[in-house]
Write a protein that holds these residues in place. Structure first.
Motif, PDB file in Angstrom:
ATOM      1  N   LYS A 624       0.819  -1.211   0.000  1.00 24.95           N
ATOM      2  CA  LYS A 624       0.000   0.000   0.000  1.00 24.95           C
ATOM      3  C   LYS A 624       0.855   1.265   0.000  1.00 24.95           C
ATOM      4  O   LYS A 624       0.519   2.251  -0.648  1.00 24.95           O
ATOM      5  N   LYS A 625       1.965   1.240   0.731  1.00 25.42           N
ATOM      6  CA  LYS A 625       2.805   2.442   0.796  1.00 25.42           C
ATOM      7  C   LYS A 625       3.744   2.553  -0.403  1.00 25.42           C
ATOM      8  O   LYS A 625       4.267   3.624  -0.696  1.00 25.42           O
ATOM      9  N   GLY A 626       3.953   1.446  -1.114  1.00 24.94           N
ATOM     10  CA  GLY A 626       4.796   1.463  -2.297  1.00 24.94           C
ATOM     11  C   GLY A 626       6.254   1.141  -2.013  1.00 24.94           C
ATOM     12  O   GLY A 626       6.762   1.416  -0.923  1.00 24.94           O
ATOM     13  N   ILE A 627       6.901   0.528  -2.993  1.00 24.34           N
ATOM     14  CA  ILE A 627       8.311   0.140  -2.867  1.00 24.34           C
ATOM     15  C   ILE A 627       9.123   0.992  -3.836  1.00 24.34           C
ATOM     16  O   ILE A 627       8.928   0.899  -5.053  1.00 24.34           O
ATOM     17  N   PRO A 628      10.039   1.835  -3.349  1.00 21.85           N
ATOM     18  CA  PRO A 628      10.828   2.680  -4.253  1.00 21.85           C
ATOM     19  C   PRO A 628      11.875   1.870  -5.007  1.00 21.85           C
ATOM     20  O   PRO A 628      12.512   0.981  -4.445  1.00 21.85           O
ATOM     21  N   LEU A 629      12.037   2.182  -6.293  1.00 23.79           N
ATOM     22  CA  LEU A 629      13.076   1.570  -7.110  1.00 23.79           C
ATOM     23  C   LEU A 629      14.199   2.578  -7.330  1.00 23.79           C
ATOM     24  O   LEU A 629      14.043   3.775  -7.098  1.00 23.79           O
ATOM     25  N   SER A 630      15.321   2.090  -7.821  1.00 27.90           N
ATOM     26  CA  SER A 630      16.506   2.938  -7.982  1.00 27.90           C
ATOM     27  C   SER A 630      16.306   4.056  -8.996  1.00 27.90           C
ATOM     28  O   SER A 630      16.990   5.076  -8.949  1.00 27.90           O
ATOM     29  N   ASP A 631      15.363   3.881  -9.934  1.00 27.65           N
ATOM     30  CA  ASP A 631      15.138   4.919 -10.949  1.00 27.65           C
ATOM     31  C   ASP A 631      14.115   5.961 -10.514  1.00 27.65           C
ATOM     32  O   ASP A 631      13.697   6.806 -11.302  1.00 27.65           O
ATOM     33  N   GLY A 632      13.652   5.861  -9.242  1.00 33.50           N
ATOM     34  CA  GLY A 632      12.705   6.843  -8.721  1.00 33.50           C
ATOM     35  C   GLY A 632      11.250   6.425  -8.803  1.00 33.50           C
ATOM     36  O   GLY A 632      10.382   7.074  -8.213  1.00 33.50           O
ATOM     37  N   SER A 633      10.952   5.375  -9.551  1.00 34.21           N
ATOM     38  CA  SER A 633       9.566   4.907  -9.647  1.00 34.21           C
ATOM     39  C   SER A 633       9.177   4.122  -8.402  1.00 34.21           C
ATOM     40  O   SER A 633      10.031   3.689  -7.624  1.00 34.21           O
ATOM     41  N   VAL A 634       7.876   3.951  -8.212  1.00 33.57           N
ATOM     42  CA  VAL A 634       7.347   3.281  -7.017  1.00 33.57           C
ATOM     43  C   VAL A 634       6.464   2.115  -7.438  1.00 33.57           C
ATOM     44  O   VAL A 634       5.578   2.267  -8.291  1.00 33.57           O
ATOM     45  N   VAL A 635       6.698   0.952  -6.843  1.00 43.62           N
ATOM     46  CA  VAL A 635       5.946  -0.260  -7.174  1.00 43.62           C
ATOM     47  C   VAL A 635       4.923  -0.554  -6.086  1.00 43.62           C
ATOM     48  O   VAL A 635       5.233  -0.469  -4.892  1.00 43.62           O
ATOM     49  N   LYS A 636       3.703  -0.895  -6.513  1.00 46.47           N
ATOM     50  CA  LYS A 636       2.655  -1.236  -5.545  1.00 46.47           C
ATOM     51  C   LYS A 636       2.123  -2.655  -5.729  1.00 46.47           C
ATOM     52  O   LYS A 636       1.590  -3.239  -4.795  1.00 46.47           O
ATOM     53  N   LEU A 637       2.221  -3.191  -6.936  1.00 49.20           N
ATOM     54  CA  LEU A 637       1.773  -4.560  -7.205  1.00 49.20           C
ATOM     55  C   LEU A 637       2.939  -5.364  -7.760  1.00 49.20           C
ATOM     56  O   LEU A 637       3.546  -4.963  -8.763  1.00 49.20           O
ATOM     57  N   VAL A 638       3.250  -6.494  -7.112  1.00 46.59           N
ATOM     58  CA  VAL A 638       4.313  -7.370  -7.611  1.00 46.59           C
ATOM     59  C   VAL A 638       3.705  -8.740  -7.926  1.00 46.59           C
ATOM     60  O   VAL A 638       3.253  -9.453  -7.018  1.00 46.59           O
ATOM     61  N   PHE A 639       3.634  -9.054  -9.210  1.00 51.02           N
ATOM     62  CA  PHE A 639       3.209 -10.384  -9.636  1.00 51.02           C
ATOM     63  C   PHE A 639       4.461 -11.254  -9.772  1.00 51.02           C
ATOM     64  O   PHE A 639       5.426 -10.842 -10.433  1.00 51.02           O
ATOM     65  N   VAL A 640       4.463 -12.426  -9.152  1.00 49.01           N
ATOM     66  CA  VAL A 640       5.561 -13.379  -9.333  1.00 49.01           C
ATOM     67  C   VAL A 640       5.009 -14.515 -10.185  1.00 49.01           C
ATOM     68  O   VAL A 640       4.124 -15.265  -9.750  1.00 49.01           O
ATOM     69  N   LEU A 641       5.516 -14.625 -11.403  1.00 48.87           N
ATOM     70  CA  LEU A 641       4.994 -15.586 -12.378  1.00 48.87           C
ATOM     71  C   LEU A 641       5.954 -16.744 -12.562  1.00 48.87           C
ATOM     72  O   LEU A 641       7.147 -16.552 -12.761  1.00 48.87           O
ATOM     73  N   ALA A 642       5.404 -17.965 -12.516  1.00 45.07           N
ATOM     74  CA  ALA A 642       6.143 -19.164 -12.900  1.00 45.07           C
ATOM     75  C   ALA A 642       5.585 -19.594 -14.255  1.00 45.07           C
ATOM     76  O   ALA A 642       4.506 -20.191 -14.322  1.00 45.07           O
ATOM     77  N   PRO A 643       6.276 -19.267 -15.367  1.00 44.61           N
ATOM     78  CA  PRO A 643       5.714 -19.524 -16.696  1.00 44.61           C
ATOM     79  C   PRO A 643       5.775 -20.996 -17.079  1.00 44.61           C
ATOM     80  O   PRO A 643       6.673 -21.730 -16.667  1.00 44.61           O
ATOM     81  N   GLY A 644       4.817 -21.411 -17.889  1.00 42.49           N
ATOM     82  CA  GLY A 644       4.782 -22.790 -18.369  1.00 42.49           C
ATOM     83  C   GLY A 644       5.533 -22.943 -19.675  1.00 42.49           C
ATOM     84  O   GLY A 644       5.747 -21.971 -20.403  1.00 42.49           O
ATOM     85  N   THR A 645       5.911 -24.136 -19.990  1.00 45.37           N
ATOM     86  CA  THR A 645       6.661 -24.392 -21.226  1.00 45.37           C
ATOM     87  C   THR A 645       5.768 -24.354 -22.456  1.00 45.37           C
ATOM     88  O   THR A 645       6.250 -24.222 -23.574  1.00 45.37           O
ATOM     89  N   SER A 646       4.434 -24.477 -22.279  1.00 48.21           N
ATOM     90  CA  SER A 646       3.505 -24.478 -23.418  1.00 48.21           C
ATOM     91  C   SER A 646       2.787 -23.141 -23.575  1.00 48.21           C
ATOM     92  O   SER A 646       1.773 -23.053 -24.260  1.00 48.21           O
ATOM     93  N   GLU A 647       3.299 -22.126 -22.891  1.00 44.48           N
ATOM     94  CA  GLU A 647       2.741 -20.783 -22.972  1.00 44.48           C
ATOM     95  C   GLU A 647       1.278 -20.724 -22.544  1.00 44.48           C
ATOM     96  O   GLU A 647       0.506 -19.879 -23.010  1.00 44.48           O
ATOM     97  N   GLU A 648       0.879 -21.628 -21.623  1.00 45.82           N
ATOM     98  CA  GLU A 648      -0.497 -21.605 -21.139  1.00 45.82           C
ATOM     99  C   GLU A 648      -0.770 -20.386 -20.261  1.00 45.82           C
ATOM    100  O   GLU A 648      -1.919 -20.084 -19.930  1.00 45.82           O
ATOM    101  N   HIS A 649       0.287 -19.679 -19.894  1.00 48.05           N
ATOM    102  CA  HIS A 649       0.162 -18.500 -19.045  1.00 48.05           C
ATOM    103  C   HIS A 649      -0.062 -17.223 -19.854  1.00 48.05           C
ATOM    104  O   HIS A 649      -0.172 -16.141 -19.270  1.00 48.05           O
TER     105      HIS A 649
END
Length: 686
Positions: A624-649
């Motif tokens: 909610k408060k945001g995560i600062p990055l080195s370039d000055g931008s702020v991240v609020k949503l982090v999706f962690v994706l484990a992609p499939g080999t058949s591109e089902e994602h």
């Protein structure tokens, strides 16, 4: 403009050879004496406003129209009745840029339409050309835009291949072959232009000559070319114009505008004096391609020729942006429609370029860059060296001639090759390459030439068919008929594949296909069972298919590394990834920076399937408060994706990108605060 009934009375008088009595008018139109008088009064006012004589009333004879609008004005312009709205507006625009004072009443008479229709036309003209400035006089509307803006407006309609504007330009007869002038000028500037661009600039120079010889000269000079690393463009362009107009002085403004047009055009190669700029664009090209690879999770060969072509294209984008020359093409809308998914990913990949330019890229520029990135997913044949390209062309069944630039050419080649896999199509050729093949190798193996630009069919022993680079249904019909006629044996081998593609096109027009590949395989199986290879086409999974409510967590961590660790732990506990997966994500971030930050505070953390992925999965970490990055931008949503080999994602990936493109969606997810409600929001709103 007269109303319909009053217009009918005017037409009756105009068509009558002699005098018409009051009684005749009353009887013919079944109206009262007062109504006749009122309509005649309206007509006389209308005629005077439009430069015609009034109706005369001669005692004992009746009413007579001396200067007949039907012969003097109406019938002369009956041909305009059949113009479409777009054609009519282009005609009006040309009259404006040609310096005419335009009377709304006269135009309504000329085009046999209402006054409101013409007023609406002018609103369209100004909305499509916001830099155009008009003023009202007692005789009508008049264009007061400066000469440079007038030239840029005409250039826009040349690029759009507007038939009315092009027809007007064809009426301008000059002895000089401007295509040769453009080629020689480009050679002096060390610029290689596409054939389409040469045609555009040649037509512009024809209009330029018309304006200059009539005293309409661009005089303002702001010296922007030299500041952009193009210090030779002004003096070389000036030298060219001095030879065309030896008796006209003060052509610096004309030369600068011509140089700006060339710099902003689609070029295959351009040299600048600023080496640092060249290095920056090479690095930007690498970063754009790399981000595209990451966001689509599909491999692209980082071919050095591809890098050079994209770098050259970025020069054109850079100059158009800095010089304020938007790109216009009649094909842009078809590109947007046909390759919407690729464009969506390209927008994300181009964020470094936007940061470098200091502004958002127009959709037209994104669409152009998407052609390079999207086309490369299918084929690298157009990246061949010149000698290999000609050798390939000599062995081809069909020669493709495309002057629309590398990206569009590749799209055309790939679509044809995919639709007709048993036919050998040549790499896309420039017109000069086609003539070189003919001159050096008289006997061609090819049976047909498909071209996107006009060529003289008498110069070749092969049949020639012209099509658009972005194929429409009409173009597909032209291709199909030509292949069936001239490449029969090979075409028949492709009939099943092509038939399925045609069926898919029809279905796509009327239905939303959820699983394109599965439907295509089902049709293949039904139409040609013996050719059906049983491929496991996994269901395309959405975000909500890849995770549950429990995979959504809220974080109070302050660094992106710790937040990614939280998201990866969720997947590890579910048996989706191994411990190695987090290490690989961290390695990629350490090596390439924050490229996984898509846009608007959305971060997509992922690695390759072989880096510790056990099965396809997804987690979402919200700050909610945001995560600062080195370039000055702020991240609020982090999706962690484990992609499939058949591109089902890929469906889920598309949904994540759609979230990243909308600040409103990102903020809505952050504000909800309850994982169950967030899951419902993702289910119903994404």
């Amino acid at each position: 403009m007269l109303n319909r009934k009053t217009q009918e009375l005017l037409n009756y008088l105009s068509d009558s050879p002699g005098y018409v009595t009051l009684e005749e008018l009353m009887q013919h139109f079944n109206i009262s004496r007062r109504t006749v008088f009122n309509r005649l009064k309206e007509i006389n006012s209308y005629l005077l406003d439009n430069g015609f004589e009034e109706i005369t009333n001669t005692p004992r004879l009746g009413y007579h129209l001396k200067s007949l609008p039907n012969s003097h004005g109406l019938k002369e312009h009956q041909k305009f009745d059949k113009l479409t709205k777009k054609e009519r507006i282009s005609k009006e625009l040309w009259e404006l840029v040609d310096g005419k004072i335009i009377s709304i009443n006269k135009l309504a008479l000329e085009y046999n339409c209402t006054r409101n229709t013409i007023i609406s036309d002018f609103k369209v003209i100004q909305s499509e050309n916001p830099t155009l400035k008009l003023t009202n006089t007692n005789k009508g509307k008049f264009l007061i835009s400066n000469e440079k803006e007038i030239r840029k407006i005409v250039l826009k309609y040349i690029q759009l291949k507007d038939p009315i504007i092009m027809a007007e330009l064809q009426k301008l007869k000059y002895d000089k072959d401007y295509k040769i002038v453009v080629r020689l000028l480009a050679k002096k500037l060390n610029v290689i232009l596409t054939e389409k661009t040469i045609n555009h600039i040649a037509n512009y120079m024809k209009f330029m000559t018309y304006r200059v010889t009539n005293g309409k000269v661009v005089k303002s000079v702001d010296r922007r070319l030299a500041s952009l690393g193009l210090k030779d463009f002004l003096p070389i362009s000036k030298d060219t114009l001095d030879k065309i107009f030896p008796n006209i002085e003060f052509l610096d403004g004309e030369a600068e505008l011509l140089g700006e047009i060339i710099a902003s055009s689609q070029a295959l190669n351009i040299d600048v004096s600023d080496d640092s700029l060249d290095t920056q664009f090479e690095n930007l090209s690498r970063e754009i391609i790399f981000r595209f690879i990451q966001v689509t999770t599909s491999p692209i060969n980082m071919n050095p020729i591809l890098l050079k072509m994209l770098k050259n294209h970025l020069y054109s984008t850079y100059f158009r942006t800095k010089l304020d020359f938007p790109f216009y093409s009649s094909e842009i809308e078809r590109i947007r429609t046909k390759y919407s998914e690729i464009i969506k990913y390209t927008k994300v990949a181009c964020r470094p370029l936007e940061k470098f330019l200091g502004k958002k890229l127009p959709d037209s520029e994104i669409a152009l860059i998407s052609l390079y990135l999207g086309a490369i997913n299918y084929s690298d044949s157009f990246l061949e060296k010149p000698s290999e390209k000609l050798k390939n062309a000599l062995a081809s069944d069909v020669l493709i001639v495309c002057s629309s630039g590398i990206g569009t050419s590749a799209i055309l080649h790939n679509e044809l090759a995919a639709s007709y896999p048993t036919i050998h199509f040549s790499p896309p050729l420039e017109i000069r390459e086609l003539y070189k093949i003919r001159d050096l190798h008289g006997a061609l193996n090819a049976k047909l030439i498909l071209t996107t630009t006009p060529i003289n069919s008498n110069d070749f022993s092969l049949p020639v068919r012209q099509i658009n680079a972005i194929l429409s249904k009409k173009d597909k019909g032209i291709v199909s008929d030509a292949l069936n006629t001239y490449v029969t044996r090979l075409y028949q081998m492709s009939e099943t594949t092509t038939g399925i593609a045609d069926i898919m096109d029809v279905i796509s027009s009327y239905a939303d296909i959820k699983d394109y590949s599965a439907l295509k395989d089902a049709l293949t199986s039904m139409i040609s069972p013996e050719s059906n290879n049983k491929v496991d086409n996994s269901k395309q999974l959405r975000i909500v298919d890849l995770m549950s409510q429990n995979d959504i967590i809220f974080s109070k961590e302050s660094t992106i590394q710790r937040v990614i660790e939280e998201g990866t732990s969720v997947l590890e506990r579910k048996g989706v990834v191994t411990k190695d997966y987090l290490s690989e994500i961290n390695r990629l971030i350490s090596q390439y920076g924050n490229y996984m930050h898509l846009s608007n505070g959305v971060f997509l953390a992922h690695a390759e399937p072989q880096d510790g992925v056990l099965k396809t999965g997804l987690s979402l970490v919200i700050s909610k408060k945001g995560i600062p990055l080195s370039d000055g931008s702020v991240v609020k949503l982090v999706f962690v994706l484990a992609p499939g080999t058949s591109e089902e994602h890929s469906k889920a990936l598309s949904e994540i990108v759609s979230i990243a493109r909308s600040k409103e969606k990102v903020q809505a997810i952050v504000d909800i605060g309850d994982r169950n409600e967030i899951y419902q929001y993702l289910y119903f709103n994404i």
